[in-house]
Design an enzyme around this catalytic site. Structure first.
Site, PDB file in Angstrom:
ATOM      1  N   ASP A 162      34.512  48.578  48.714  1.00 33.16           N
ATOM      2  CA  ASP A 162      34.823  49.790  47.956  1.00 33.16           C
ATOM      3  C   ASP A 162      35.208  49.339  46.536  1.00 33.16           C
ATOM      4  O   ASP A 162      36.248  48.683  46.346  1.00 33.16           O
ATOM      5  CB  ASP A 162      35.993  50.510  48.644  1.00 33.16           C
ATOM      6  CG  ASP A 162      36.327  51.836  47.999  1.00 33.16           C
ATOM      7  OD1 ASP A 162      36.081  51.986  46.787  1.00 33.16           O
ATOM      8  OD2 ASP A 162      36.856  52.717  48.704  1.00 33.16           O
ATOM      9  N   HIS A 163      34.369  49.702  45.582  1.00 34.00           N
ATOM     10  CA  HIS A 163      34.575  49.192  44.213  1.00 34.00           C
ATOM     11  C   HIS A 163      35.827  49.765  43.551  1.00 34.00           C
ATOM     12  O   HIS A 163      36.312  49.246  42.542  1.00 34.00           O
ATOM     13  CB  HIS A 163      33.335  49.488  43.357  1.00 34.00           C
ATOM     14  CG  HIS A 163      33.134  48.510  42.238  1.00 34.00           C
ATOM     15  ND1 HIS A 163      34.146  47.704  41.749  1.00 34.00           N
ATOM     16  CD2 HIS A 163      32.032  48.178  41.524  1.00 34.00           C
ATOM     17  CE1 HIS A 163      33.687  46.959  40.778  1.00 34.00           C
ATOM     18  NE2 HIS A 163      32.406  47.211  40.616  1.00 34.00           N
TER      19      HIS A 163
END
Ligand code: CAO
Length: 423
Positions: free
Chosen positions: A393-394
């Site tokens: 998850d950036h």
């Protein structure tokens, strides 16, 4: 007045099954065949009806209880002969009023398109199939007004309820994707067969769509040199029999992942409350393993993998995957994970783009190890290389951190660490 008991009847293979709904309450009048409770096993749900008329005196079970044949559901007060004639008149009058109310309600729904029940304390009438459908979509069936006779809820009511909810809170900034309807049906082109989606796949699809559409995924691909680890793994023998010990690479990967999670705690976090800017950091190491089953993909956890040996983890992997394949696993085992590993190594393929198992923040995809010519120690050598695909998850993890995580993981799967792990 006399009291009678209603017990769980013979329900075939159902044994020790969960009560998912209690449809009546104390003081309520019930008629023969009115549904009293709904029970659900791994495979299906069933409503248990009243075996006679009467007034519920005391409900003996609650949602979450587990029941088998012969367990007491409730006691019912039945009127004596002399009370019956008076009561029958009252019931008749009440029914007329209820029917009138119901008709008014239905008319009101049609006029205003208001599909929400104001008072959802009253139990709704619907078949187990419709209840299951509503539950799987996360809808409280007691909030829906049924369009059929006596307010009975059908599948279309559930669908209308959901669309009314969506229409009620339109997000002006969001463009709703239009469902594409093919101009020509498939059957125009040859023989087809339409079949039901398996239940596990249906349940998983909600999570997958949520994860795919709400988490900004990035996937870093890398390769770990596992030559020494493989030499070591394949040399393991049983102390007593001298036979080769069958331990899959996955057990080593679980252990190596835990070591990296300890160094990179943000990978061991969850985003259930990200809307409020909160991240849950976990101090445990419960590694999720994606298991391919005939019913669909399931992700049980290897709990406290940090405290388990490689051969213990290897055995546990076999146990949990068998439990999933035979639908013998507790639902709770699918929750509370640190990070997930999805391994296609036993099947084939190299790199892929795994979808994060919400609310986790990262997932490690593992491909099939291959022998390759690698420039190593100043010359080309044949080495065993393991493809890794790390999705993250950036919002929580930056690309640089992910690359460092992969470096660490490679180290843990590499020359020195594998030996240390296996002690
Ligand atoms: N590279 C090369 N060989 C590998 C390997 C890898 N990365 N991983 C496993 N193998 C080998 C094993 O050593 C074993 O070989 P032997 O039979 O010679 O001992 C063989 O492949 C079969 O392994 P396995 O698949 O039975 O065992 P596992 O521990 O690797 O995997 C499990 C267990 C549950 C992950 C697996 O059965 C499974 O379900 N995999 C599919 C997961 C999946 O579908 N993921 C996709 C999710 S995204 O849709």
């Amino acid at each position: 007045m006399s009291d009678k008991e209603i017990k769980v009847p013979n329900i075939g293979e159902f044994k020790d099954v969960e009560v998912i709904e209690v449809l009546v309450s104390n003081g309520q009048s019930v008629s023969k065949n009115d549904p009293l409770i709904t029970i659900e096993s791994d495979k299906s749900s069933v409503e248990i009806p009243a075996s006679f008329d009467g007034k519920v005196k005391s409900v003996k079970i609650k949602v979450g209880d587990r029941v088998s044949e012969g367990d007491l559901i409730l006691t019912v007060e039945q009127p004596g002969e002399e009370e019956k004639s008076v009561e029958q008149k009252t019931i008749k009058e009440t029914k007329t009023v209820t029917n009138q109310n119901q008709e008014e309600k239905i008319v009101k729904v049609t006029q205003t398109q208001n599909l929400t029940k104001k008072d959802n304390s009253e139990a709704s009438s619907a078949s187990p199939k419709v209840r299951k459908f509503a539950r799987e979509l996360g809808v409280n069936i007691n909030e829906i007004v049924g369009s059929e006779r006596q307010g009975r809820i059908v599948e279309d009511d559930v669908k209308n309820f959901i669309s009314s909810r969506i229409n009620k809170t339109p997000d002006k900034t969001e463009v709703q994707p239009k469902k594409i309807v093919s101009e020509f049906p498939h059957s125009d082109f040859g023989e087809i067969k339409v079949k039901d989606m398996p239940r596990v796949k249906k349940l998983a699809s909600t999570y997958l769509v949520n994860s795919w559409t709400t988490i900004p995924h990035v996937t870093n691909h890398d390769e770990a040199d596992i030559t020494e680890m493989e030499d070591f793994r394949t040399s393991l023998t049983d102390m007593y029999t001298g036979e080769r010990k069958k331990i899959t690479p996955l057990a080593f990967i679980v252990k190596a992942l835990v070591a990296s999670l300890k160094k990179f705690p943000s990978f061991n976090s969850s985003i259930d409350d990200i809307e409020n800017g909160k991240i849950t950091m976990k101090n445990y190491f419960h590694v999720g393993i994606a298991v391919d089953t005939p019913h669909g993909l399931m992700v049980p956890k290897i709990r406290n993998a940090d405290n388990k040996s490689i051969s213990y983890i290897s055995n546990e992997l076999k146990t949990v995957s068998d439990q999933c394949r035979n639908l013998k696993i507790d639902k709770k085992e699918f929750f509370g994970g640190s990070m997930t590993i999805t391994s296609l190594g036993g099947i084939g393929g190299s790199f892929f783009t795994p979808i994060i198992n919400y609310p986790e923040v990262a997932i490690l995809g593992v491909g099939k190890a291959q022998k390759k010519q690698i420039f190593f120690n100043g010359k080309f050598e044949t080495r065993t290389m393991l493809p890794l695909s790390l999705s993250y998850d950036h919002r929580i993890i930056d690309g640089a951190e992910a690359a460092r995580f992969n470096n660490d993981l490679k180290e843990n799967l590499g020359k020195n660490f594998a030996y240390k792990l296996a002690v």
